[in-house]
Each structure stands twice: as C-alpha cells, then as structure tokens.
Motif scaffolding. Structure first.
Motif, PDB file in Angstrom:
ATOM      1  N   ASP A 213       0.820  -1.218   0.000  1.00 49.97           N
ATOM      2  CA  ASP A 213       0.000   0.000   0.000  1.00 49.97           C
ATOM      3  C   ASP A 213       0.851   1.263   0.000  1.00 49.97           C
ATOM      4  O   ASP A 213       0.595   2.185  -0.774  1.00 49.97           O
ATOM      5  N   THR A 214       1.873   1.308   0.854  1.00 49.42           N
ATOM      6  CA  THR A 214       2.685   2.525   0.977  1.00 49.42           C
ATOM      7  C   THR A 214       3.903   2.512   0.056  1.00 49.42           C
ATOM      8  O   THR A 214       4.495   3.547  -0.187  1.00 49.42           O
ATOM      9  N   HIS A 215       4.296   1.326  -0.411  1.00 47.70           N
ATOM     10  CA  HIS A 215       5.479   1.125  -1.248  1.00 47.70           C
ATOM     11  C   HIS A 215       6.766   1.491  -0.522  1.00 47.70           C
ATOM     12  O   HIS A 215       7.790   1.723  -1.153  1.00 47.70           O
TER      13      HIS A 215
ATOM     14  N   TYR B 173       3.444 -13.150   0.204  1.00 47.87           N
ATOM     15  CA  TYR B 173       4.857 -12.918  -0.103  1.00 47.87           C
ATOM     16  C   TYR B 173       5.014 -12.079  -1.363  1.00 47.87           C
ATOM     17  O   TYR B 173       5.746 -11.098  -1.379  1.00 47.87           O
ATOM     18  N   LYS B 174       4.298 -12.445  -2.415  1.00 51.07           N
ATOM     19  CA  LYS B 174       4.455 -11.732  -3.693  1.00 51.07           C
ATOM     20  C   LYS B 174       3.953 -10.295  -3.633  1.00 51.07           C
ATOM     21  O   LYS B 174       4.304  -9.482  -4.473  1.00 51.07           O
ATOM     22  N   ASP B 175       3.123  -9.954  -2.626  1.00 47.72           N
ATOM     23  CA  ASP B 175       2.700  -8.565  -2.456  1.00 47.72           C
ATOM     24  C   ASP B 175       3.874  -7.696  -2.016  1.00 47.72           C
ATOM     25  O   ASP B 175       3.928  -6.511  -2.335  1.00 47.72           O
TER      26      ASP B 175
END
Length: 181
Positions: free
Chosen positions: A107-109, A149-151
């Motif tokens: 969400d925040t990167h 994990y992939k997120d």
C-alpha cells in the motif's frame, strides 16, 4: 546496492557495540528506518560454529533490551534472514528464524520486513523504554492471509536483489569454483 535500489537508508559500520560478555562487535550496517543493525555473512557458514557465533553477536542486544539486529546469510536472492528484536506488542517473541524477507509494503510502497508465515498482526520493538513508540521496526505479518509474499517481494524488489548480486562481480569478486578431485 540492494539498499540503495530500494531506497533504504544505511550507514556502513556506524559504531562498535559492547556485547554482554564485554567483547566488542562492529556490525556491517545500521538501518535507521528499521532501527536496527544488519550483518551479512556468506551462505556457506549457516549452521556451522562460525555461523552460530555470528548469530550470537547480532542477537546479543535482544538479550539485554538494548538494540535489534538482523543477519542475512548469502545475498538478497537467498532470502535467508533472521531478526532479533524485543518482545512484540502482543507478548509474542520478537525473534524470527527464516520466513522473514525485506520487501515493499503493497500500500505505501515503503521498505519493510515481512514475516510471511506469521498470521498475527504485531509491532516489533527494538528495545523497551520510554521512547519505545519511536523505535518500532517496520514489519508486517500476513495478517490471516491478507498479505502474501508476492505482495511484498514484487518486481522492484527482485530487480534490487539482482542488482546486488551482479554488483559483487563488478567490484572484482569472482565466483568460487569447486573442483572435486
């Protein structure tokens, strides 16, 4: 290279630490945004006396509530991290062996740690004290399946890992070739 590519501020060999046995230790990095020290060791020493000694040093601060540490065996592609920090806000242990990675929050990167097999949402503290709220390690769990994990380990993180691995060869290191006789 890995930290730079992900925008993680770091300081190299910032300061020496006095361990509980009164010996001195100089961790490889200090990560200000993670409020912890970061040590890198070669993959081959994990599970050996040398690896156990490295873990004992980086985990020492957890034992006397003074600092948190992370150790990485191998390079970022190996995804083999241990984290040693204080207790968590839910009373669980703050120590993680494996199943922790550095990624980008979906969400925040922003860079953060992700415990991908821990289903409880928690906060991780570097130490206990009055200013404890200012020293929370940015780390999430998979919150009962909400995050995967992939997120966290997306294309940008994989690129940073690749850049870090390639940089070793650009700066004069060559792969060791084992030849059996």
């Amino acid at each position: 290279m890995f930290f730079d590519t992900l925008g993680i501020p770091w300081e190299y060999e910032l300061e020496g630490i006095v361990l509980s046995d009164v010996t001195h230790y100089l961790p490889d990095f200090y990560l200000p945004d993670f409020h912890c020290f970061f040590e890198v060791k070669r993959k081959g020493i994990r599970g050996t006396a040398e690896g156990d000694a490295a873990i004992a040093k980086i985990s020492d601060g957890q034992n006397h509530d003074s600092w948190a540490g992370i150790i990485c065996f191998g390079d970022p592609m190996d995804d083999d991290l241990y984290i040693f920090c204080q207790e968590t806000d839910d009373g669980g242990g703050g120590c993680y062996e494996n199943e922790v990675t550095i990624g980008l929050h979906p969400d925040t990167h922003k860079p953060c740690l992700f415990a991908y097999n821990d289903r409880r949402e928690r906060c991780f503290f570097t130490h206990f004290g009055e200013d404890m709220d200012d020293e929370i390690i940015p780390m999430l769990t998979n919150e009962y399946g909400k995050y995967r994990y992939k997120d966290f380990v997306n294309g940008h993180v994989m690129y940073a890992r690749k850049v870090a691995r390639q940089a070793r060869f650009e700066y004069g290191q060559t792969p060791k070739v084992r030849r059996d006789r």
